[in-house]
Design a protein around this motif. Structure first.
Motif, PDB file in Angstrom:
ATOM      1  N   ALA A  28       0.837  -1.207   0.000  1.00  0.00           N
ATOM      2  CA  ALA A  28       0.000   0.000   0.000  1.00  0.00           C
ATOM      3  C   ALA A  28       0.871   1.256   0.000  1.00  0.00           C
ATOM      4  O   ALA A  28       0.611   2.207  -0.752  1.00  0.00           O
ATOM      5  CB  ALA A  28      -0.932  -0.001   1.204  1.00  0.00           C
ATOM      6  N   LEU A  29       1.910   1.268   0.822  1.00  0.00           N
ATOM      7  CA  LEU A  29       2.805   2.431   0.882  1.00  0.00           C
ATOM      8  C   LEU A  29       3.584   2.599  -0.425  1.00  0.00           C
ATOM      9  O   LEU A  29       3.781   3.713  -0.907  1.00  0.00           O
ATOM     10  CB  LEU A  29       3.765   2.311   2.065  1.00  0.00           C
ATOM     11  N   GLN A  30       4.001   1.471  -1.013  1.00  0.00           N
ATOM     12  CA  GLN A  30       4.715   1.525  -2.298  1.00  0.00           C
ATOM     13  C   GLN A  30       3.787   2.066  -3.380  1.00  0.00           C
ATOM     14  O   GLN A  30       4.189   2.878  -4.211  1.00  0.00           O
ATOM     15  CB  GLN A  30       5.224   0.120  -2.679  1.00  0.00           C
ATOM     16  N   PHE A  31       2.522   1.624  -3.350  1.00  0.00           N
ATOM     17  CA  PHE A  31       1.528   2.110  -4.310  1.00  0.00           C
ATOM     18  C   PHE A  31       1.345   3.619  -4.175  1.00  0.00           C
ATOM     19  O   PHE A  31       1.301   4.345  -5.165  1.00  0.00           O
ATOM     20  CB  PHE A  31       0.190   1.383  -4.108  1.00  0.00           C
ATOM     21  N   GLU A  33       3.466   5.854  -3.103  1.00  0.00           N
ATOM     22  CA  GLU A  33       4.641   6.514  -3.664  1.00  0.00           C
ATOM     23  C   GLU A  33       4.642   6.431  -5.197  1.00  0.00           C
ATOM     24  O   GLU A  33       4.888   7.422  -5.891  1.00  0.00           O
ATOM     25  CB  GLU A  33       5.900   5.861  -3.084  1.00  0.00           C
ATOM     26  N   ASP A  34       4.364   5.235  -5.720  1.00  0.00           N
ATOM     27  CA  ASP A  34       4.366   5.038  -7.174  1.00  0.00           C
ATOM     28  C   ASP A  34       3.333   5.926  -7.858  1.00  0.00           C
ATOM     29  O   ASP A  34       3.611   6.541  -8.895  1.00  0.00           O
ATOM     30  CB  ASP A  34       4.079   3.571  -7.534  1.00  0.00           C
ATOM     31  N   LEU A  35       2.128   5.991  -7.277  1.00  0.00           N
ATOM     32  CA  LEU A  35       1.056   6.774  -7.895  1.00  0.00           C
ATOM     33  C   LEU A  35       1.402   8.264  -7.905  1.00  0.00           C
ATOM     34  O   LEU A  35       1.248   8.947  -8.914  1.00  0.00           O
ATOM     35  CB  LEU A  35      -0.279   6.541  -7.188  1.00  0.00           C
ATOM     36  N   LEU A  36       1.897   8.769  -6.784  1.00  0.00           N
ATOM     37  CA  LEU A  36       2.245  10.191  -6.713  1.00  0.00           C
ATOM     38  C   LEU A  36       3.368  10.528  -7.688  1.00  0.00           C
ATOM     39  O   LEU A  36       3.329  11.563  -8.368  1.00  0.00           O
ATOM     40  CB  LEU A  36       2.612  10.582  -5.287  1.00  0.00           C
ATOM     41  N   ASN A  37       4.355   9.646  -7.803  1.00  0.00           N
ATOM     42  CA  ASN A  37       5.432   9.858  -8.775  1.00  0.00           C
ATOM     43  C   ASN A  37       4.897   9.856 -10.197  1.00  0.00           C
ATOM     44  O   ASN A  37       5.315  10.660 -11.026  1.00  0.00           O
ATOM     45  CB  ASN A  37       6.532   8.792  -8.619  1.00  0.00           C
TER      46      ASN A  37
END
Length: 121
Positions: A28-31, A33-37
């Motif tokens: 969830a945390l990786q998602f 970060e990935d989405l915001l990037n």
């Protein structure tokens, strides 16, 4: 350990995310970060997050989802949540996750239509 990442697809000025499995905290945390990037890289002005495959979320995942929506808005992207299952809706409300300004739709197709309508206004 290699984590599976949630795919984020670009379609025109939108990002499409279909979460196909129950999320653990790290994913969830990786998602997030990935989405915001991806919003930053593509200048996307809309995001559709499809939750059709998710039957249950815990309080941490619900909080991350609420945060993702708020952060996306700060970056200029409207978010539409689609396919919310009854148990997920109950959890979000019970946990007080504020989704006041969040657009929702029954499925991905309707979610895209709603996003287009919102962004044309």
């Amino acid at each position: 350990m290699n984590r599976v990442r949630i795919p984020i697809l670009k379609l025109y000025d939108y990002l499409l995310v279909s979460i196909q499995w129950e999320l653990d905290d790290q994913t969830a945390l990786q998602f997030q970060e990935d989405l915001l990037n991806k919003i930053h890289e593509t200048s996307a002005n809309g995001v559709v997050i499809d939750l059709t495959s998710i039957d249950f979320i815990d309080s941490f995942i619900a909080k991350v989802l609420g945060d993702v929506i708020g952060m996306s808005k700060l970056m200029g992207a409207k978010v539409v949540l689609t396919g919310i299952q009854p148990a997920v809706a109950i959890t979000l409300v019970e946990l007080g996750i504020s989704l006041n300004d969040v657009l929702t739709a029954l499925d991905l197709e309707k979610g895209l239509e709603k996003l287009q309508q919102e962004l044309e206004d």
